[in-house]
Every structure is written in structure tokens, then in C-alpha cells.
Design a protein around this motif. Structure first.
Motif, mmCIF file in Angstrom:
data_model
loop_
_atom_site.group_PDB
_atom_site.id
_atom_site.type_symbol
_atom_site.label_atom_id
_atom_site.label_comp_id
_atom_site.label_asym_id
_atom_site.label_seq_id
_atom_site.Cartn_x
_atom_site.Cartn_y
_atom_site.Cartn_z
ATOM 1 N N GLU A 68 4.375 -4.322 -8.645
ATOM 2 C CA GLU A 68 4.807 -4.837 -7.350
ATOM 3 C C GLU A 68 4.722 -3.707 -6.335
ATOM 4 O OE1 GLU A 68 8.588 -6.783 -7.539
ATOM 5 O OE2 GLU A 68 8.136 -7.576 -9.519
ATOM 6 N N PHE A 88 1.271 -7.498 -6.912
ATOM 7 C CA PHE A 88 2.025 -8.337 -5.998
ATOM 8 C C PHE A 88 2.375 -7.506 -4.770
ATOM 9 C CE2 PHE A 88 2.699 -10.048 -10.198
ATOM 10 C CZ PHE A 88 2.631 -11.416 -10.012
ATOM 11 N N SER A 90 4.150 -7.237 -0.926
ATOM 12 C CA SER A 90 5.190 -7.879 -0.126
ATOM 13 C C SER A 90 4.765 -7.940 1.337
ATOM 14 C CB SER A 90 6.508 -7.113 -0.271
ATOM 15 O OG SER A 90 6.377 -5.812 0.283
#
Length: 170
Positions: A68, A88, A90
Motif C-alpha cells: 500500500e 494500492f 491512496s
């Protein structure tokens, strides 16, 4: 590159060459020749993985990994050999540029992006590809992912970040 890594590269190349020469010689039975050749391959792959990990890369050999990234992360490197990586990302503002460098050999990856991100592809692909499966594509000023690297018999898929992950991030 650090001086210690240069010594590691030199020793690794020397070991691989010596093992390869011994494997091709007629000094050993076929079983031991194959064992030496396999050892040379394992040493070479291990050295590449060690060097990539030293640079903070995700390395997946016959496995998978997941990472992430927040909008402050500016660079990510992923090495996939018969493996895969899921990244991933944000939310970010229009000034964010994330450099994602991939080396995919018989492996692949997925990049999950929130809505409103732009993708630039600067990678070299040989019997490989990048697929963008998002519903909307953005042009103009927006957070950007710049994809670089090399892909051989592998690929990369760009997907929308699942809504559950967006709500968890905020």
C-alpha cells in the motif's frame, strides 16, 4: 551503487561463470552437470533479488506480494519472476507523480488507483502488455502514475481502487 555491491556483483558473476563452465565440462556425470547448472541459476537469481531488495524493491519469485502506498510515496520498484505484485495507491492531489518501475518476467502485477488518477506508460514490453480496466480515464492535471521498466511474457493491469479501500483510507 555501493562499493560492496560491486564486489558482490563481481563474485556472483565469477561464481556463475565457473559453475557454468564446470557444468559444460566432461568432468562430471550428467546428474552433477545439471546440479551445477541449477546452482549457477540459483546464485544468479538470488543475487538479483538481493540487489533489488537493497534498493527497497518488492521481489516476488514464485510468489506474490502486496504493498500500500500513500500519496507521499514517490517511487516504487517491483521485480516479479513467475510471481506478482499488487500495489494500492491512496488519494493524492494534482501535483503527485508516482514512479512505478516493474521488471516482470513471466510475472505480472496489478495497480489499484482511486478515481481521477492519470497513467503514463514508458515501459518496454516483449510479448507482454498493460491493460487499463478503469471505467474513466483522466486527461490534464491530475495525480499521475508513471510506469517504467521491462516486461517479458508478463504484464500489468490497472484497476479501480475498491470502494471499501477508499473508505478505509479516509
Amino acid at each position: 551503487m555501493k562499493k560492496n555491491n560491486n564486489h558482490l556483483i563481481g563474485l556472483t558473476v565469477l561464481a556463475v561463470v565457473v559453475l557454468h563452465i564446470l557444468a559444460k565440462s566432461s568432468l562430471f556425470t550428467p546428474f552433477w552437470s545439471r546440479a551445477l547448472a541449477t546452482g549457477a541459476i540459483l546464485i544468479a537469481v538470488s543475487a538479483v533479488a538481493y540487489l533489488a531488495l537493497g534498493r527497497g524493491a518488492n521481489v516476488s519469485i514464485l510468489s506474490g506480494s502486496q504493498r500500500e502506498l500513500d500519496s507521499r510515496s514517490q517511487q516504487v520498484t517491483s521485480v516479479n519472476l513467475l510471481g506478482g505484485t499488487k500495489l494500492f495507491l491512496s488519494q493524492g492531489d494534482g501535483k503527485v507523480v508516482v514512479d512505478a518501475s516493474f521488471i516482470n518476467i513471466l510475472g505480472g502485477g496489478d495497480i489499484f488507483l482511486p478515481a481521477g488518477w492519470r497513467v503514463e506508460d514508458h515501459s518496454l514490453k516483449l510479448l507482454a502488455g498493460i491493460t487499463d480496466k478503469r471505467q474513466t480515464h483522466v486527461a490534464g492535471p491530475a495525480p499521475t502514475v508513471r510506469i517504467t521498466g521491462f516486461m517479458l511474457l508478463g504484464g500489468l493491469t490497472i484497476r479501480e481502487l475498491p470502494q471499501t479501500a477508499v473508505s478505509m483510507a479516509s
